[in-house]
Design a protein around this motif. Structure first.
Motif, PDB file in Angstrom:
ATOM      1  N   ALA A 201       0.826  -1.212   0.000  1.00 38.82           N
ATOM      2  CA  ALA A 201       0.000   0.000   0.000  1.00 38.82           C
ATOM      3  C   ALA A 201       0.860   1.261   0.000  1.00 38.82           C
ATOM      4  O   ALA A 201       0.595   2.211  -0.758  1.00 38.82           O
ATOM      5  N   GLU A 202       1.903   1.283   0.828  1.00 39.35           N
ATOM      6  CA  GLU A 202       2.711   2.504   0.950  1.00 39.35           C
ATOM      7  C   GLU A 202       3.547   2.768  -0.304  1.00 39.35           C
ATOM      8  O   GLU A 202       3.619   3.909  -0.776  1.00 39.35           O
ATOM      9  N   ALA A 203       4.160   1.725  -0.861  1.00 41.72           N
ATOM     10  CA  ALA A 203       5.004   1.930  -2.046  1.00 41.72           C
ATOM     11  C   ALA A 203       4.165   2.333  -3.252  1.00 41.72           C
ATOM     12  O   ALA A 203       4.575   3.202  -4.035  1.00 41.72           O
ATOM     13  N   SER A 204       2.997   1.724  -3.417  1.00 43.25           N
ATOM     14  CA  SER A 204       2.150   2.101  -4.562  1.00 43.25           C
ATOM     15  C   SER A 204       1.670   3.535  -4.424  1.00 43.25           C
ATOM     16  O   SER A 204       1.656   4.299  -5.402  1.00 43.25           O
ATOM     17  N   ALA A 205       1.308   3.941  -3.195  1.00 43.14           N
ATOM     18  CA  ALA A 205       0.868   5.330  -2.969  1.00 43.14           C
ATOM     19  C   ALA A 205       2.003   6.312  -3.266  1.00 43.14           C
ATOM     20  O   ALA A 205       1.792   7.347  -3.918  1.00 43.14           O
ATOM     21  N   GLN A 206       3.214   5.963  -2.812  1.00 41.97           N
ATOM     22  CA  GLN A 206       4.376   6.826  -3.075  1.00 41.97           C
ATOM     23  C   GLN A 206       4.661   6.925  -4.573  1.00 41.97           C
ATOM     24  O   GLN A 206       4.913   8.006  -5.109  1.00 41.97           O
ATOM     25  N   ALA A 207       4.633   5.782  -5.253  1.00 42.59           N
ATOM     26  CA  ALA A 207       4.920   5.760  -6.692  1.00 42.59           C
ATOM     27  C   ALA A 207       3.913   6.603  -7.460  1.00 42.59           C
ATOM     28  O   ALA A 207       4.286   7.424  -8.318  1.00 42.59           O
ATOM     29  N   ILE A 208       2.627   6.427  -7.126  1.00 43.75           N
ATOM     30  CA  ILE A 208       1.577   7.174  -7.829  1.00 43.75           C
ATOM     31  C   ILE A 208       1.694   8.669  -7.551  1.00 43.75           C
ATOM     32  O   ILE A 208       1.557   9.500  -8.456  1.00 43.75           O
ATOM     33  N   GLU A 209       2.001   9.032  -6.302  1.00 41.17           N
ATOM     34  CA  GLU A 209       2.162  10.451  -5.958  1.00 41.17           C
ATOM     35  C   GLU A 209       3.328  11.064  -6.750  1.00 41.17           C
ATOM     36  O   GLU A 209       3.212  12.176  -7.287  1.00 41.17           O
ATOM     37  N   GLN A 210       4.433  10.333  -6.840  1.00 38.91           N
ATOM     38  CA  GLN A 210       5.580  10.842  -7.596  1.00 38.91           C
ATOM     39  C   GLN A 210       5.243  11.022  -9.071  1.00 38.91           C
ATOM     40  O   GLN A 210       5.633  12.019  -9.687  1.00 38.91           O
ATOM     41  N   ILE A 211       4.527  10.055  -9.635  1.00 39.74           N
ATOM     42  CA  ILE A 211       4.149  10.171 -11.055  1.00 39.74           C
ATOM     43  C   ILE A 211       3.276  11.402 -11.264  1.00 39.74           C
ATOM     44  O   ILE A 211       3.515  12.209 -12.168  1.00 39.74           O
ATOM     45  N   ASN A 212       2.279  11.570 -10.404  1.00 41.56           N
ATOM     46  CA  ASN A 212       1.369  12.705 -10.548  1.00 41.56           C
ATOM     47  C   ASN A 212       2.080  14.041 -10.372  1.00 41.56           C
ATOM     48  O   ASN A 212       1.872  14.980 -11.137  1.00 41.56           O
ATOM     49  N   LYS A 213       2.955  14.126  -9.361  1.00 42.86           N
ATOM     50  CA  LYS A 213       3.584  15.408  -9.032  1.00 42.86           C
ATOM     51  C   LYS A 213       4.766  15.734  -9.924  1.00 42.86           C
ATOM     52  O   LYS A 213       4.973  16.884 -10.305  1.00 42.86           O
ATOM     53  N   GLN A 214       5.585  14.727 -10.219  1.00 39.72           N
ATOM     54  CA  GLN A 214       6.846  14.999 -10.905  1.00 39.72           C
ATOM     55  C   GLN A 214       6.759  14.904 -12.426  1.00 39.72           C
ATOM     56  O   GLN A 214       7.560  15.516 -13.128  1.00 39.72           O
ATOM     57  N   ILE A 215       5.806  14.125 -12.923  1.00 39.21           N
ATOM     58  CA  ILE A 215       5.728  13.902 -14.369  1.00 39.21           C
ATOM     59  C   ILE A 215       4.393  14.380 -14.935  1.00 39.21           C
ATOM     60  O   ILE A 215       4.353  15.022 -15.985  1.00 39.21           O
ATOM     61  N   GLY A 216       3.315  14.053 -14.212  1.00 40.92           N
ATOM     62  CA  GLY A 216       1.964  14.270 -14.721  1.00 40.92           C
ATOM     63  C   GLY A 216       1.505  13.018 -15.434  1.00 40.92           C
ATOM     64  O   GLY A 216       2.095  12.632 -16.457  1.00 40.92           O
ATOM     65  N   ALA A 217       0.486  12.359 -14.897  1.00 40.40           N
ATOM     66  CA  ALA A 217       0.016  11.093 -15.474  1.00 40.40           C
ATOM     67  C   ALA A 217      -0.314  11.237 -16.955  1.00 40.40           C
ATOM     68  O   ALA A 217      -0.113  10.308 -17.749  1.00 40.40           O
ATOM     69  N   GLU A 218      -0.802  12.433 -17.337  1.00 37.35           N
ATOM     70  CA  GLU A 218      -1.216  12.650 -18.735  1.00 37.35           C
ATOM     71  C   GLU A 218      -0.039  12.683 -19.706  1.00 37.35           C
ATOM     72  O   GLU A 218      -0.223  12.673 -20.931  1.00 37.35           O
ATOM     73  N   ASN A 219       1.198  12.696 -19.174  1.00 29.37           N
ATOM     74  CA  ASN A 219       2.393  12.696 -20.017  1.00 29.37           C
ATOM     75  C   ASN A 219       3.058  11.321 -20.120  1.00 29.37           C
ATOM     76  O   ASN A 219       4.050  11.162 -20.832  1.00 29.37           O
ATOM     77  N   VAL A 220       2.516  10.339 -19.400  1.00 30.14           N
ATOM     78  CA  VAL A 220       3.165   9.028 -19.320  1.00 30.14           C
ATOM     79  C   VAL A 220       2.645   8.098 -20.418  1.00 30.14           C
ATOM     80  O   VAL A 220       1.443   7.832 -20.497  1.00 30.14           O
ATOM     81  N   ALA A 221       3.567   7.613 -21.254  1.00 35.15           N
ATOM     82  CA  ALA A 221       3.215   6.646 -22.299  1.00 35.15           C
ATOM     83  C   ALA A 221       3.104   5.239 -21.725  1.00 35.15           C
ATOM     84  O   ALA A 221       2.172   4.501 -22.046  1.00 35.15           O
ATOM     85  N   ALA A 222       4.074   4.873 -20.877  1.00 37.74           N
ATOM     86  CA  ALA A 222       4.145   3.484 -20.405  1.00 37.74           C
ATOM     87  C   ALA A 222       4.678   3.406 -18.987  1.00 37.74           C
ATOM     88  O   ALA A 222       5.529   4.210 -18.585  1.00 37.74           O
ATOM     89  N   ILE A 223       4.159   2.442 -18.241  1.00 35.61           N
ATOM     90  CA  ILE A 223       4.734   2.015 -16.964  1.00 35.61           C
ATOM     91  C   ILE A 223       5.242   0.595 -17.200  1.00 35.61           C
ATOM     92  O   ILE A 223       4.484  -0.270 -17.651  1.00 35.61           O
ATOM     93  N   ILE A 224       6.538   0.371 -16.925  1.00 38.97           N
ATOM     94  CA  ILE A 224       7.156  -0.931 -17.195  1.00 38.97           C
ATOM     95  C   ILE A 224       7.654  -1.528 -15.887  1.00 38.97           C
ATOM     96  O   ILE A 224       8.395  -0.885 -15.147  1.00 38.97           O
ATOM     97  N   ILE A 225       7.243  -2.769 -15.620  1.00 38.78           N
ATOM     98  CA  ILE A 225       7.701  -3.436 -14.389  1.00 38.78           C
ATOM     99  C   ILE A 225       7.850  -4.930 -14.615  1.00 38.78           C
ATOM    100  O   ILE A 225       7.088  -5.542 -15.367  1.00 38.78           O
ATOM    101  N   GLU A 226       8.860  -5.501 -13.960  1.00 43.54           N
ATOM    102  CA  GLU A 226       9.006  -6.959 -13.897  1.00 43.54           C
ATOM    103  C   GLU A 226       8.116  -7.462 -12.752  1.00 43.54           C
ATOM    104  O   GLU A 226       8.288  -7.019 -11.616  1.00 43.54           O
ATOM    105  N   PRO A 227       7.186  -8.377 -13.020  1.00 41.25           N
ATOM    106  CA  PRO A 227       6.328  -8.892 -11.936  1.00 41.25           C
ATOM    107  C   PRO A 227       7.126  -9.580 -10.820  1.00 41.25           C
ATOM    108  O   PRO A 227       6.682  -9.603  -9.676  1.00 41.25           O
ATOM    109  N   VAL A 228       8.271 -10.155 -11.148  1.00 34.22           N
ATOM    110  CA  VAL A 228       9.298 -10.507 -10.152  1.00 34.22           C
ATOM    111  C   VAL A 228      10.580  -9.867 -10.674  1.00 34.22           C
ATOM    112  O   VAL A 228      11.012 -10.154 -11.786  1.00 34.22           O
ATOM    113  N   LEU A 229      11.172  -8.967  -9.885  1.00 34.26           N
ATOM    114  CA  LEU A 229      12.329  -8.209 -10.360  1.00 34.26           C
ATOM    115  C   LEU A 229      13.561  -9.100 -10.335  1.00 34.26           C
ATOM    116  O   LEU A 229      13.970  -9.572  -9.271  1.00 34.26           O
TER     117      LEU A 229
END
Length: 443
Positions: A201-229
């Motif tokens: 819960a905390e990491a997802s909230a932090q990640a989403i807040e950073q995306i919204n504040k630092q980039i703007g969700a409307e500017n993001v083409a892709a979110i890329i993640i390894e389901p197991v890093l």
């Protein structure tokens, strides 16, 4: 049926005289930047064994970095690839196409998560697949920003180095890197400051807040993640993290890309690791385990997204090579016939309890984690969570000397990872674990 005896055998010092001779030739002719885990030269490999030029037989806990899932010379892979070799080795799919490429794309549409219409494009390496996923996402969204995660690894090309979070050895001295790449936190349970139970819960909230504040969700083409890093240390994001990020992507028109290059094709006990929490990605990148050791990778995804790139915008001379496609069809045939998802789960049932018992005995084992045949132990300094890369290197070296091929990984270089071929025999698994335990005891 394996032609190579499935037993560990050490008959010379490691490396032996023939490997040492080859090593001196290698030093004279191969670039120093190309490293190797072990200074032994392979002669044959099959099932769960790699045999070197000196006749030593190693239990394979690496699978060529999660590639030889079906074994290093699986019958169906050899049969299909050999038949294709006799017909033709190459025409270039962009010049005169061939059925094998189409058949691989059909199999990927069937096997990957989700029942929506899907299409694929085939390439050579995992990095190429990730790079093309970014191109496709940008073409579809008409946006430029790409979001990746702490501890992520996505390749060694210029763009994928930018996506990768670890500097040494992947990025050091190779910049400047591609722009418009942004990194946010991941739910690394073992190292999350308020505890693993809060990480999702905390990491997802932090990640989403950073995306919204630092980039703007409307500017993001892709979110890329390894389901197991993978290279980050076999980190399973804490439960709830991936679904929250997936939902955020859906809500904001962002292409969600699951990088399943290391975790895909039965490795975690499911066809794809993102299935564990019911994640249906927009695009999924695959390579490694796809073709039984032949170079092939793919981007598979929603038809309307995959079709966003203009004709001629995707491709490459060797992409979807006919021999590699034949190998992939043989590998998928083997995975289905032998039910390698069940075999991966059985490997976990054998390995996890043994590793957990070692953790109770040896306090340098801070964490045991992973799923299926993608398992790891994280080593720390006694009584702390401080990474212990020195002990990790010693454990690996001790295993190698006794005929067990293990790999290390992790952002801090303190994780021993286990990626056995899914066709490995249980007696080899047990023998390898006994060698590992002896290495811990000696340390």
């Amino acid at each position: 049926m394996s032609t190579l005896p499935q037993e560990r055998r050490v008959v010379t010092a490691i490396p032996g005289p023939k490997s040492q001779e080859l090593q001196s030739r290698r030093t004279a002719s191969v670039a120093a930047g190309v490293g190797s885990v072990m200074p032994v030269f392979a002669a044959r490999a099959d099932g769960g064994i790699v045999e070197d030029v000196d006749g030593n037989r190693f239990i394979d806990f690496g699978s060529g970095i999660a590639v030889t899932t079906v074994g290093a010379s699986a019958e169906a892979v050899v049969r299909r690839a050999s038949a294709q070799l006799a017909d033709f080795t190459h025409t270039c799919f962009m010049v005169t196409p061939y059925e094998g490429y189409v058949e691989v794309a059909e199999q990927l549409a069937e096997l990957t998560p989700g029942d929506h219409a899907k299409k694929s494009a085939l390439f050579n390496s995992g990095a190429e697949a990730v790079e093309n996923a970014v191109k496709i996402a940008r073409a579809y969204t008409k946006r430029t920003a790409v979001v990746v995660f702490d501890h992520g690894y996505h390749g060694r090309t210029n763009l994928t180095m930018a996506l990768t979070s670890k500097n040494m050895p992947y990025k050091q001295g190779f910049g400047p890197f591609a722009p418009e790449v942004y990194r946010v936190p991941v739910a690394y349970g073992y190292r999350w400051p308020t505890g693993a139970e809060n990480a999702g819960a905390e990491a997802s909230a932090q990640a989403i807040e950073q995306i919204n504040k630092q980039i703007g969700a409307e500017n993001v083409a892709a979110i890329i993640i390894e389901p197991v890093l993978g290279e980050g240390g076999f980190i399973e994001p804490a439960k709830g993290f991936l679904p929250a990020i997936r939902q955020f992507a859906s809500d904001n028109g962002i292409v969600f890309v699951a990088d399943e290059i290391q975790s895909g094709f039965c490795r975690t006990g499911q066809w794809f690791a993102c299935e564990d929490e019911g994640i249906v990605p927009d695009l999924i990148t695959t390579a490694k385990g796809i073709a039984g050791g032949l170079p092939l990778s793919a981007v598979t995804g929603r038809a309307e997204i995959m079709d966003a790139a203009h004709s001629g915008g995707l491709g490459g001379t060797y992409g979807g090579n006919p021999v590699a496609c034949a190998g992939a069809l043989g590998a998928i045939e083997t995975m289905r016939e032998l039910d390698l998802n069940a075999k991966a789960k059985r490997i976990e049932e054998v390995m996890k309890p043994r590793l957990t018992a070692m953790q109770e005995k040896y306090d340098i084992i801070g964490d045991v984690r992973g799923r299926g045949a993608m398992i790891a132990v994280e080593l720390v300094k006694s009584g702390t969570k401080e990474p212990n890369p020195e002990a990790t290197a010693q454990i690996a070296k001790a295993c190698h000397a006794e005929g067990v091929l293990v790999l290390t990984t992790g952002t801090y270089g303190n994780v021993v990872r286990f990626l056995p071929p899914l066709v490995i025999g249980e007696e080899l698994l047990t023998d390898g674990l006994e060698v590992l335990e002896a290495a811990f005891a000696a340390l």
